[in-house]
Design an enzyme around this catalytic site. Structure first.
Site, mmCIF file in Angstrom:
data_model
loop_
_atom_site.group_PDB
_atom_site.id
_atom_site.type_symbol
_atom_site.label_atom_id
_atom_site.label_comp_id
_atom_site.label_asym_id
_atom_site.label_seq_id
_atom_site.Cartn_x
_atom_site.Cartn_y
_atom_site.Cartn_z
ATOM 1 N N VAL A 1 0.836 -1.266 -0.036
ATOM 2 C CA VAL A 1 0.015 -0.089 -0.070
ATOM 3 C C VAL A 1 0.868 1.351 -0.053
ATOM 4 O O VAL A 1 1.554 1.393 0.939
ATOM 5 C CB VAL A 1 -0.877 -0.011 1.308
ATOM 6 C CG1 VAL A 1 -2.003 1.050 1.068
ATOM 7 C CG2 VAL A 1 -1.776 -1.240 1.422
ATOM 8 N N HIS A 2 0.751 2.009 -0.943
ATOM 9 C CA HIS A 2 1.703 3.099 -1.098
ATOM 10 C C HIS A 2 1.070 4.354 -1.579
ATOM 11 O O HIS A 2 1.530 5.630 -1.591
ATOM 12 C CB HIS A 2 3.116 2.966 -1.947
ATOM 13 C CG HIS A 2 2.792 2.829 -3.244
ATOM 14 N ND1 HIS A 2 2.515 1.945 -3.965
ATOM 15 C CD2 HIS A 2 3.126 3.813 -4.257
ATOM 16 C CE1 HIS A 2 2.261 1.972 -5.212
ATOM 17 N NE2 HIS A 2 2.915 3.502 -5.342
ATOM 18 N N ARG A 3 -0.246 4.424 -2.387
ATOM 19 C CA ARG A 3 -0.742 5.564 -3.377
ATOM 20 C C ARG A 3 -1.164 6.290 -2.297
ATOM 21 O O ARG A 3 -1.868 6.076 -1.328
ATOM 22 C CB ARG A 3 -1.560 5.040 -4.275
ATOM 23 C CG ARG A 3 -0.950 4.287 -5.437
ATOM 24 C CD ARG A 3 -1.888 3.928 -6.685
ATOM 25 N NE ARG A 3 -1.220 3.569 -7.719
ATOM 26 C CZ ARG A 3 -0.633 4.150 -8.544
ATOM 27 N NH1 ARG A 3 -0.657 5.629 -8.740
ATOM 28 N NH2 ARG A 3 -0.050 3.436 -9.777
ATOM 29 N N ARG B 1 6.213 6.313 3.372
ATOM 30 C CA ARG B 1 5.081 7.326 3.493
ATOM 31 C C ARG B 1 4.105 6.416 4.287
ATOM 32 O O ARG B 1 3.221 6.915 5.190
ATOM 33 C CB ARG B 1 4.591 7.632 2.278
ATOM 34 C CG ARG B 1 3.318 8.660 2.274
ATOM 35 C CD ARG B 1 2.815 9.141 0.868
ATOM 36 N NE ARG B 1 2.352 8.385 0.069
ATOM 37 C CZ ARG B 1 3.043 8.181 -1.101
ATOM 38 N NH1 ARG B 1 3.983 8.985 -1.444
ATOM 39 N NH2 ARG B 1 2.903 7.259 -1.988
#
Length: 359
Positions: free
Chosen positions: A206-208, A241
């Site tokens: 999960v990064h967006r 992030r």
């Protein structure tokens, strides 16, 4: 063709993977010179240096070290730095990959100097103009001279937008990430951070920003993962992030195995040995398909429509119930004999079309 010198611009993890097989291919040709520029968009060693090291990508001649900041600030600083480099290097062509700020900055800098632009992964569309990546794709395609598409669908997108009037050359090259898979699969190695021999597990990324920067969406995703963790192991290499947002939103991850970001060889091993992939990554959607793994997409739309249309992937957004339903009830297609994205010879097609040189 008069293209003898190419400046390749990369800046983010997916671009390092895409560039690796093509840079290796070009390095074996005496007729072509490649100069690699790293914008520094992904400046963390775990998100950058490891890929150059393990995939043996030629070291960048220039590193602009431009990481962080807003989209406008980052793109503007890249433009300034890239212009100086292009004035010095005087390439015949600038090659850009994908849909990042580095992609757009590279294309703009080159085009304003009347240097030919080649875009690898052209024509992809999510049709969501809230995504910075969609804006980068559209603008880069519109000013490129060579548009290398993974399949017929991106070509159809470009034709709907009027590419026949742009004086651009459209080529179906296939997916360069398939070249990377075929080249590096044999080097797959288990991450040292995790022991999974013989265990069933789900691989999650999960990064967006649409997920990480929205506490409702991120909590819903992790709520589903926590539910799943009671039934099977969940392995999640954590983007920096995402890790920050997990702390900020006070999300409980006690039952989920969070590991540091991994290099490409580790990721290939995790893909080959997992049961299912759950991701918001574009590249991982295709890699799941290449390794015969079902994929649950944590987005509201995807550029890789072939995979959803043919039930290799399930598009679920950030809805907990939809994620769980896809994991335990969706009937994924298990016939991976289809060949949507070429035969793994994108590198040779791209080089031949740009330079006329054949290995």
């Amino acid at each position: 063709m008069d293209i003898k010198k190419i400046v390749t611009i990369v800046g983010a993890r997916p671009q390092f993977i895409k560039a690796a097989p093509l840079s290796k291919y070009i390095a074996e040709l005496e007729e072509i010179e490649e100069v690699i520029v790293h914008t520094g968009q992904h400046y963390d060693a775990e998100m950058s240096d490891v890929f150059f090291r393990e995939m043996k990508i030629p070291a960048p001649k220039y590193n602009l070290a431009i990481g962080g900041g807003g989209h406008g600030e980052m793109t503007g600083r890249m433009l300034e730095g890239l212009e100086r480099i292009l004035i010095k290097e005087k390439p015949d062509c600038v090659l850009v990959y994908g849909d990042t700020n580095s992609t757009l900055a590279g294309a703009l800098a080159a085009k304003k100097m009347n240097i030919k632009v080649a875009h690898v992964e052209a024509g992809l569309r999510s049709h969501n103009m809230k995504m910075p990546e969609e804006i980068n794709r559209i603008l880069t395609d519109r000013i490129s001279d060579f548009l290398f598409c993974t399949s017929a669908k991106p070509v159809a997108n470009l034709e709907r937008e009027g590419v026949q009037y742009w004086k651009a050359k459209v080529v179906v090259s296939g997916d360069i990430m398939k070249d990377a898979v075929m080249l590096y699969e044999q080097h797959a190695v288990a991450p040292q951070q995790v022991l999974l021999a013989g265990e069933r597990y789900c691989l999650v990324t999960v990064h967006r920003a649409e997920n990480t920067d929205d506490p409702v969406r991120l909590k819903a995703i992790f709520g589903a993962l926590k539910n799943m963790a009671g039934k099977e192991k969940i392995v999640l290499p954590v983007h920096p992030r995402t890790r920050d947002k997990i702390r900020e939103y006070n999300i409980d991850t006690a039952e989920i195995l969070l590991i540091d970001p991994v290099g490409y060889f580790n990721m290939v091993w995790l893909l080959k040995n997992c049961q299912v992939v759950i991701t918001d990554s574009g590249g991982l959607q295709k890699e799941a398909y290449y390794f015969g793994r079902p994929c649950i997409i944590l987005r509201d739309e995807t550029e890789w429509k072939e995979l959803v249309d043919n039930d290799f992937s399930a598009l679920v957004g950030a809805n907990s119930d939809a994620i769980l339903d896809a994991r335990y009830n969706f009937r994924f297609n298990t016939d991976y004999s289809s060949n949507f994205y070429g035969d793994g010879n994108a590198c040779s097609i791209i080089v031949r079309e740009l330079t006329g040189v054949k290995k």
